[in-house]
Design a protein around this motif. Sequence first.
Motif, short mmCIF file in Angstrom:
data_model
loop_
_atom_site.label_atom_id
_atom_site.label_comp_id
_atom_site.label_asym_id
_atom_site.label_seq_id
_atom_site.Cartn_x
_atom_site.Cartn_y
_atom_site.Cartn_z
N ILE A 152 0.91 -1.33 -0.23
CA ILE A 152 0.11 0.10 -0.09
C ILE A 152 0.96 1.39 0.19
CG2 ILE A 152 -1.75 -1.14 0.98
CD1 ILE A 152 -1.12 0.12 3.61
N ASN A 153 0.15 2.22 -0.78
CA ASN A 153 1.08 3.68 -0.78
C ASN A 153 2.39 3.51 -1.51
OD1 ASN A 153 0.71 6.21 -0.13
ND2 ASN A 153 2.50 6.19 1.29
N GLY A 154 2.37 2.44 -2.30
CA GLY A 154 3.89 2.45 -3.10
C GLY A 154 4.00 3.67 -3.95
N ARG A 155 5.14 4.10 -4.13
CA ARG A 155 5.35 5.42 -4.75
C ARG A 155 5.09 5.31 -6.24
NH1 ARG A 155 9.54 4.41 -1.21
NH2 ARG A 155 9.86 5.71 0.37
N ILE A 183 -8.29 6.86 0.99
CA ILE A 183 -7.24 7.00 1.89
C ILE A 183 -6.48 8.52 1.64
CG2 ILE A 183 -6.54 4.74 2.42
CD1 ILE A 183 -3.91 5.00 0.83
N ASP A 184 -7.30 9.36 1.17
CA ASP A 184 -6.97 10.88 0.81
C ASP A 184 -5.58 10.96 -0.02
OD1 ASP A 184 -9.03 11.60 2.51
OD2 ASP A 184 -7.86 11.43 4.41
N SER A 185 -5.65 10.16 -1.13
CA SER A 185 -4.33 10.24 -1.98
C SER A 185 -4.89 11.09 -3.25
CB SER A 185 -3.96 8.80 -2.35
OG SER A 185 -3.05 9.27 -3.60
N ARG A 186 -4.32 11.73 -3.92
CA ARG A 186 -4.73 12.53 -5.19
C ARG A 186 -4.49 11.71 -6.27
NH1 ARG A 186 -1.10 17.65 -4.50
NH2 ARG A 186 0.39 16.00 -3.70
N LEU A 187 -3.76 10.44 -6.24
CA LEU A 187 -3.89 9.57 -7.35
C LEU A 187 -5.02 9.16 -8.19
CD1 LEU A 187 -2.16 7.41 -8.93
CD2 LEU A 187 -2.72 5.74 -7.24
N ARG A 188 -5.05 9.41 -9.21
CA ARG A 188 -6.29 8.97 -10.39
C ARG A 188 -5.75 7.84 -11.01
NH1 ARG A 188 -8.04 11.16 -6.85
NH2 ARG A 188 -9.50 13.10 -6.77
N ALA A 189 -6.11 6.65 -10.71
CA ALA A 189 -5.53 5.48 -11.24
C ALA A 189 -6.49 4.84 -12.41
CB ALA A 189 -5.26 4.36 -9.90
N VAL A 190 -5.83 3.82 -13.09
CA VAL A 190 -6.64 3.10 -13.97
C VAL A 190 -6.23 1.58 -13.83
CG1 VAL A 190 -7.25 2.70 -16.43
CG2 VAL A 190 -7.15 5.16 -15.61
N LEU A 191 -7.01 0.68 -13.73
CA LEU A 191 -6.71 -0.43 -13.75
C LEU A 191 -7.06 -1.30 -14.96
CD1 LEU A 191 -7.83 -1.63 -10.17
CD2 LEU A 191 -5.52 -1.40 -10.91
N LEU A 201 -8.29 -8.11 -20.96
CA LEU A 201 -9.75 -8.74 -20.40
C LEU A 201 -10.74 -7.85 -19.67
CD1 LEU A 201 -7.97 -11.73 -19.31
CD2 LEU A 201 -9.06 -11.36 -21.63
N ALA A 202 -10.09 -6.67 -19.12
CA ALA A 202 -10.87 -5.80 -18.07
C ALA A 202 -10.22 -4.29 -17.95
CB ALA A 202 -11.18 -6.43 -16.84
N VAL A 203 -10.99 -3.38 -17.92
CA VAL A 203 -10.47 -2.15 -17.46
C VAL A 203 -11.50 -1.70 -16.74
CG1 VAL A 203 -11.55 -1.20 -19.68
CG2 VAL A 203 -9.50 0.05 -18.58
N ASN A 204 -11.15 -0.43 -15.54
CA ASN A 204 -11.87 0.18 -14.93
C ASN A 204 -11.27 1.60 -14.50
OD1 ASN A 204 -12.88 0.52 -11.96
ND2 ASN A 204 -14.64 -0.22 -13.10
N ARG A 205 -12.05 2.58 -14.55
CA ARG A 205 -11.31 3.91 -14.23
C ARG A 205 -12.10 4.61 -12.87
NH1 ARG A 205 -11.01 3.54 -19.49
NH2 ARG A 205 -9.28 4.32 -20.49
N GLY A 206 -13.04 3.79 -12.28
CA GLY A 206 -13.68 4.31 -11.00
C GLY A 206 -14.99 3.37 -10.72
N TRP A 207 -14.84 2.99 -9.52
CA TRP A 207 -15.86 2.12 -8.84
C TRP A 207 -16.10 2.62 -7.79
CZ3 TRP A 207 -17.74 -2.45 -10.81
CH2 TRP A 207 -18.72 -3.17 -9.82
N PHE A 208 -15.24 2.87 -6.81
CA PHE A 208 -15.58 3.57 -5.46
C PHE A 208 -15.15 5.00 -5.67
CE2 PHE A 208 -14.89 -0.78 -4.15
CZ PHE A 208 -15.91 -1.24 -3.54
N GLY A 209 -16.08 5.81 -6.51
CA GLY A 209 -15.35 7.41 -6.70
C GLY A 209 -14.45 7.24 -7.80
N ASN A 210 -13.28 7.71 -7.48
CA ASN A 210 -12.33 7.66 -8.53
C ASN A 210 -11.57 6.40 -8.53
OD1 ASN A 210 -12.86 10.22 -9.98
ND2 ASN A 210 -12.14 11.09 -8.04
N ASP A 211 -11.92 5.61 -7.36
CA ASP A 211 -10.81 4.51 -7.30
C ASP A 211 -11.42 3.35 -8.14
OD1 ASP A 211 -9.50 5.89 -5.18
OD2 ASP A 211 -10.35 4.70 -3.66
N PRO A 212 -10.45 2.84 -8.77
CA PRO A 212 -10.98 1.49 -9.98
C PRO A 212 -10.81 0.32 -9.01
CG PRO A 212 -8.60 2.23 -10.31
CD PRO A 212 -9.05 3.06 -9.09
N MET A 213 -11.79 -0.64 -9.57
CA MET A 213 -11.70 -2.09 -9.02
C MET A 213 -12.12 -2.75 -10.33
SD MET A 213 -13.77 -3.92 -5.99
CE MET A 213 -15.35 -4.18 -7.06
N ILE A 214 -11.44 -4.04 -10.13
CA ILE A 214 -11.80 -5.06 -11.36
C ILE A 214 -12.10 -6.44 -10.48
CG2 ILE A 214 -10.97 -6.62 -12.93
CD1 ILE A 214 -9.18 -4.38 -14.04
#
Length: 226
Positions: A152-155, A183-191, A201-214
């Motif tokens: 968690i919190n990898g750079r 966790i109050d990070s400004r990261l906007r990730a894509v999985l 096979l799958a892509v997600n840009r936001g499941w919990f708000g801006n947090d992606p999940m597959i």
Amino acid sequence: MKYLLDVIYLIALAILSPWLLWRAFTTGRYRRDLVAKIAGAVHFSNPQHRRIAWFHGVSLGEIQLLGVVVPAFRQRHPDWLVVVSSTTDTGLAEARKRFTEATVIPWPFDFSWAVAAALDAVKPTILILAESELWPNALKAAETRGIPVVVINGRIEKGDLDHFTFTAKRGQRVVIDCQAERIDSRLRAVLELYDASGHRLAVNRGWFGNDPMIDFLVPADGNYVV
């Protein structure tokens, strides 16, 4: 490989020992829990055989990060036992102050016998590492025992592309969750999830708000990349 690493670690320890002894004598550091770190001696009891989440933060800053993550985890998983470890004296002191309901232990040095003894004593269901402190013998010992390891919190910097490879069997359910906004990070990730041939096979840009999940059901045995 682990024995080669043990030899390298012992040589490094021998070279650094005069400086470490001087620091220990002049500052009082590095003395506490030294035997436990070298031997992997951990005093831990789980008579009810509950599931265990082992959180590790190398020093004070990482333990402060866990001050957000651990309470959130306990709220979602109240039936789990929580173990928190740190490498430094300041990290251990902060952990004992913050996590009064958890078991706080010193993180073992990365000797093969030390990490094996500690993992066998705690028997964690999952090992969660704060930041990117990835010790090879510890990771190998966890893999051998079938213990999943989470970082968690990898750079990561703007524009970085990180990837992880895992092996799965047909019919397994794999959940990949990136927690940033929560966790109050400004990261906007894509999985993105790919098979061994590079087919997405799958892509997600936001499941919990801006947090992606597959949430993925594995179609065939093989290697996958996220």
